[in-house]
Design a protein around this motif. Structure first.
Motif, PDB file in Angstrom:
ATOM      1  N   PRO A   1       0.798  -1.233   0.000  1.00  0.00           N
ATOM      2  CA  PRO A   1       0.000   0.000   0.000  1.00  0.00           C
ATOM      3  C   PRO A   1       0.825   1.275   0.000  1.00  0.00           C
ATOM      4  O   PRO A   1       0.369   2.302  -0.516  1.00  0.00           O
ATOM      5  CB  PRO A   1      -0.830  -0.116   1.274  1.00  0.00           C
ATOM      6  N   GLY A   2       2.013   1.240   0.591  1.00  0.00           N
ATOM      7  CA  GLY A   2       2.790   2.467   0.642  1.00  0.00           C
ATOM      8  C   GLY A   2       4.235   2.194   0.977  1.00  0.00           C
ATOM      9  O   GLY A   2       4.602   1.104   1.416  1.00  0.00           O
ATOM     10  N   SER A   3       5.080   3.178   0.739  1.00  0.00           N
ATOM     11  CA  SER A   3       6.499   3.100   1.074  1.00  0.00           C
ATOM     12  C   SER A   3       7.010   4.521   1.224  1.00  0.00           C
ATOM     13  O   SER A   3       6.258   5.492   1.101  1.00  0.00           O
ATOM     14  CB  SER A   3       7.275   2.359  -0.022  1.00  0.00           C
ATOM     15  N   LYS A   4       8.306   4.655   1.467  1.00  0.00           N
ATOM     16  CA  LYS A   4       8.883   5.992   1.623  1.00  0.00           C
ATOM     17  C   LYS A   4       8.723   6.824   0.361  1.00  0.00           C
ATOM     18  O   LYS A   4       8.587   8.050   0.425  1.00  0.00           O
ATOM     19  CB  LYS A   4      10.361   5.877   2.000  1.00  0.00           C
ATOM     20  N   SER A   5       8.772   6.148  -0.802  1.00  0.00           N
ATOM     21  CA  SER A   5       8.670   6.880  -2.061  1.00  0.00           C
ATOM     22  C   SER A   5       7.254   6.881  -2.631  1.00  0.00           C
ATOM     23  O   SER A   5       6.984   7.557  -3.620  1.00  0.00           O
ATOM     24  CB  SER A   5       9.621   6.262  -3.096  1.00  0.00           C
ATOM     25  N   ARG A   6       6.332   6.120  -2.018  1.00  0.00           N
ATOM     26  CA  ARG A   6       4.944   6.064  -2.500  1.00  0.00           C
ATOM     27  C   ARG A   6       4.024   6.408  -1.326  1.00  0.00           C
ATOM     28  O   ARG A   6       3.777   5.569  -0.462  1.00  0.00           O
ATOM     29  CB  ARG A   6       4.608   4.678  -3.055  1.00  0.00           C
TER      30      ARG A   6
END
Length: 533
Positions: free
Chosen positions: A429-434
């Motif tokens: 679902p998410g990351s540092k860049s997303r």
């Protein structure tokens, strides 16, 4: 030794005789046999007793001998309680015979091959008599230790574990136990040998297995198990999977890929292994076995760290964003004769390494390299189990990552699944860049779902920082979601119910509203399908 209340009674001794050589009988065992008033031993109906033959040199000739003759061994019986009932009656009768001697003040030694409490016949007397009379158990050398001594190979070293497996288990269970074992000894062969051999082969361990027959006895035989004919195998034999730690004189240093001429011995292969969402508790027996068999482990360093280190295995860690390079490296190792395990979290076929490996494996250079996929517990299923049963009806699995596909494709798939009223399992679902995908997905789904729709937010399920929260779709905060989180978004039918103790559970009914109008004739079939699922 255990003190008992009964005064004036004899003492009961369970005496281990070791594997067969009378010289391996312990000093204590020899002393007790020589002093006993009564010496008891089991035998089959032919009357010969291996235990008595081992102890014969220590008998004085003045003892009372109690021969405990089994009414059956492996044959069928017409006893109303079946095989087990016939044996239970025999043990009760044998215990009563020994109790009569003990009540008369006679000391009774019950002889046992190997160790009395290790698959020994004595244990049935012990359970019936030890709480009534003063009792001592004298340990003996087990067939497991005897087999290792005759092979001249360690059973276990360092952090290896030893598994002792009765060959009488069902073949599927044998295969699972063997696959999961570091080292193993399989006992009670005889008629079970064909199934044991097949289980070893299915578990990929046949080449490692050694066969030891009548260790320290007349007629001793030692051979690679793969070379043994099944019809020649007696009950007094064991299969041994010795320690996998490299023996002295071999090197456990990593082998570089260059130069081309340096190759391992034997055929190579790649196994892509799903390790589940967290640590060892989530590993399947098949995955454990495949990891144990590998000469090389390849994977994202974080996932490799979850796999216990084994002496002699080479580990090749890399960053999480080089899937294709990692796959090619593993296939090149296998092409040179290495047995390579590519470690993947969760299930390798769900947004993980199986596809990356197969993409490269289908290139001309690697088409002849065997590739096997070993499944694992998926993150979605693990998260669902923590929350209840949110995936109890139809559901869709979508990755929110737009690193390998455009966001427009992700959005179209979310709309299609939402329009079909499917529960959604959202990976990546998410990351540092997303940082925007969760908010975009939430807003899109709110066009189709009520704000009160249950959402399971599960982070690091099975790990040390596990946290599972149940929120509502309208309150879903993207700031609380990272790459280690999976989201389960309910359908219009999903329920969140508070049960005892304030615990909230989420579940999706098995029956969709329209199906209530289905004919009565279909209900039974639906119920059967649900039960199987």
């Amino acid at each position: 030794m255990t003190d008992r209340q009964t005064t004036g009674s004899g003492r009961l001794y369970g005496v281990g005789l070791g594997p067969g050589d009378p010289s391996l009988v312990t000093v204590r065992a020899a002393e007790l046999i020589g002093k006993a008033d009564v010496v008891a031993y089991h035998s089959a109906r032919h009357g010969r007793s291996i235990a008595r033959s081992i102890a014969e040199r220590y008998l004085t000739g003045g003892q009372i001998e109690e021969k405990l003759v089994y009414p059956i061994t492996v044959e069928t019986t017409d006893h109303p309680g079946g095989y087990r009932g016939a044996l239970d009656d025999f043990y009760e009768e044998a215990a009563a015979r020994l109790a009569a001697h003990l009540d008369a003040g006679r000391d009774v030694v019950v002889l046992a091959e190997g160790d009395p409490l290790f698959y020994g016949s004595y244990q049935h007397m012990h359970k019936r008599l030890a709480h009534r009379y003063p009792t001592e158990v004298v340990p003996g050398v087990t067939s497991v230790s005897a087999a290792a001594a005759r092979l001249g190979q360690p059973l276990t070293e360092a952090e290896e574990t030893l598994t002792v497996i009765p060959g009488t288990l069902p073949e599927e269970e044998l295969t699972a136990r063997i696959a999961a074992a570091d080292s193993a000894v399989i006992m009670k062969l005889g008629r079970t040998f064909p199934a044991v051999r097949r289980a070893l082969e299915r578990a990929g361990r046949l080449a490692d297995a050694q066969y030891v027959e009548r260790a320290f006895m007349e007629g001793e035989r030692i051979a690679p198990l793969a070379e043994v004919e099944g019809e020649t195998v007696p009950y007094f034999s064991v299969a041994v999977l010795p320690s996998k730690v490299a023996p002295l004189g071999t090197s456990a240093a990593p082998e570089p890929l260059e130069p081309e001429a340096r190759r391992a011995d034997g055929p190579g292969a790649v196994t892509v292994i799903g390790t589940g969402p967290a640590g060892p508790l989530w590993l399947t027996p098949e995955a454990r076995g495949a990891l144990a068999e590998a000469t090389d482990l390849v994977g994202y360093t974080t996932y490799l760290d979850r796999v216990p280190e084994r002496p002699g295995q080479r580990r090749h860690g890399s960053d999480n964003k080089v899937e294709s390079e990692r796959a090619e490296y593993a296939l090149e190792l296998a092409r040179r004769g290495h047995r390579v395990a590519v470690v993947s979290s969760g299930d390798p076929g769900v947004f993980a390494m199986a596809t990356a490996v197969l993409e490269v494996a289908c290139e001309e250079a690697y088409r002849d390299v065997p590739v096997r996929i070993v499944p694992g517990m998926t993150a979605a299923h693990a998260a669902a189990s923590r929350a209840g049963a949110p995936l109890g009806h139809d559901y869709a699995v979508v990755s929110l990552s737009d690193r390998l596909k455009p966001w427009g494709v992700v959005a179209d798939r979310l709309r299609a699944a939402a329009a079909a009223d499917l529960v959604l399992a959202l990976y990546n679902p998410g990351s540092k860049s997303r940082t925007t995908q969760v908010g975009l997905a939430r807003d899109l789904l709110l066009e189709y779902r009520e704000p009160g729709t249950p959402v399971v937010m599960a982070r690091d399920v099975g790990g040390p920082t596990e946290r599972v929260r149940i929120v509502r779709l309208g309150e879903l905060d993207p700031a609380l979601v990272d790459m280690r989180t999976i989201l389960l978004i309910g359908s219009s039918q999903t329920r969140a119910v508070e049960r005892g103790g304030g615990v909230e559970v989420v579940w999706t009914p098995r029956r969709y509203p329209e199906s209530a109008e289905a004919s009565e004739g279909a209900d039974a079939a639906e119920g059967a399908d649900a039960a199987e699922g």
